[in-house]
Design a protein around this motif. Structure first.
Motif, short mmCIF file in Angstrom:
data_model
loop_
_atom_site.label_atom_id
_atom_site.label_comp_id
_atom_site.label_asym_id
_atom_site.label_seq_id
_atom_site.Cartn_x
_atom_site.Cartn_y
_atom_site.Cartn_z
N ALA A 223 0.83 -1.21 0.00
CA ALA A 223 0.00 0.00 0.00
C ALA A 223 0.86 1.26 0.00
N THR B 60 1.91 3.19 -3.19
CA THR B 60 0.95 4.01 -3.92
C THR B 60 1.51 5.42 -4.09
N SER C 223 -4.06 -1.42 -3.79
CA SER C 223 -5.22 -1.52 -2.91
C SER C 223 -6.01 -2.77 -3.23
#
Lengths: 117, 111
Positions: free
Chosen positions: A88, A91, A116
């Protein structure tokens, strides 16, 4: 005019993989070190990896070592970032830039990677 | 790894002057760190303002200047314009140019 066009971003699940590409024009690609930078949403900038002119030297930020691989194809004026075991915290918008050892400019709009489930 | 520190936010009046600074946890920022300054507006990629300590990019207005000040890299904006409202990031190079460390950015408000 120098142009750097990033592509390959998208939505991927945690643990997944993506390969980013950057096509360069307007300068002699094979003469330049190249670097991937990233910017998480609402956050600052971070160096991810850089590579020398012939690809024999590669350097990574600690957080991506063993998961990301930077490479280049000078015959195609292209820079790549293979990203595996994505998390995550990966990102971000990813940018390719020239440098170090030359004028560093953001000549592309970047490519967004979203990790995600 | 080195940490580069900038003021989180600053405010300047239109037509006023403001100085943003960039400090290194390893000691003084010098010309050997080849500091850069970037400007970023919402939804846009960063834009190079200054490179190699004090060199203006060809597209940088003359109201922006840079220097080394008290062991820090500094960016001075003289005669602030509304369009200068943006985030500003400094970049310091370490390890012979291979380690790039960005500051956390300064949000500049022109008000």
């Amino acid at each position: 005019d120098v142009q750097l066009v990033e592509s390959g971003g998208g939505l991927v699940q945690p643990g997944g993989s993506l390969r980013l590409s950057c096509v360069a024009s307007g300068f002699t690609f094979s003469d330049n070190w190249m670097t991937w930078l990233r910017q998480a949403p609402g956050k600052g900038l971070e160096r991810v990896a850089n590579i020398n002119q012939d690809g024999s030297e590669k350097y990574y930020v600690d957080s991506v070592k063993g998961r990301f691989t930077i490479s280049r194809d000078n015959t195609k004026n292209s820079l790549y970032l293979q990203m595996n075991s994505l998390r995550a915290e990966d990102t971000a918008v990813y940018y390719c830039v020239r440098g170090p050892f030359t004028l560093t400019e953001f000549r592309g709009q970047g490519t967004l990677v979203t990790v995600s489930s | 790894q080195a940490v580069v520190t900038q003021e989180p936010s600053l405010t300047v009046s239109p037509g006023g002057t403001v100085t943003l600074t960039c400090a290194s946890s390893t000691g003084s920022v010098t010309s050997g760190h080849y500091p850069y300054w970037f400007q970023q507006k919402p939804g846009q990629a960063p834009r190079t303002l200054i490179y190699d300590t004090f060199n203006r990019h060809s597209s940088t207005p003359a109201r922006f200047s840079a220097s080394l000040l008290g062991g820090k890299a500094a960016l001075t904006l003289s005669g602030a314009q509304p369009e200068d409202e943006a985030d500003y990031y400094c970049l310091v190079f370490y390890d012979g140019g291979l380690d790039w460390v960005f500051g956390g950015g300064t949000k500049l408000t022109v008000l």
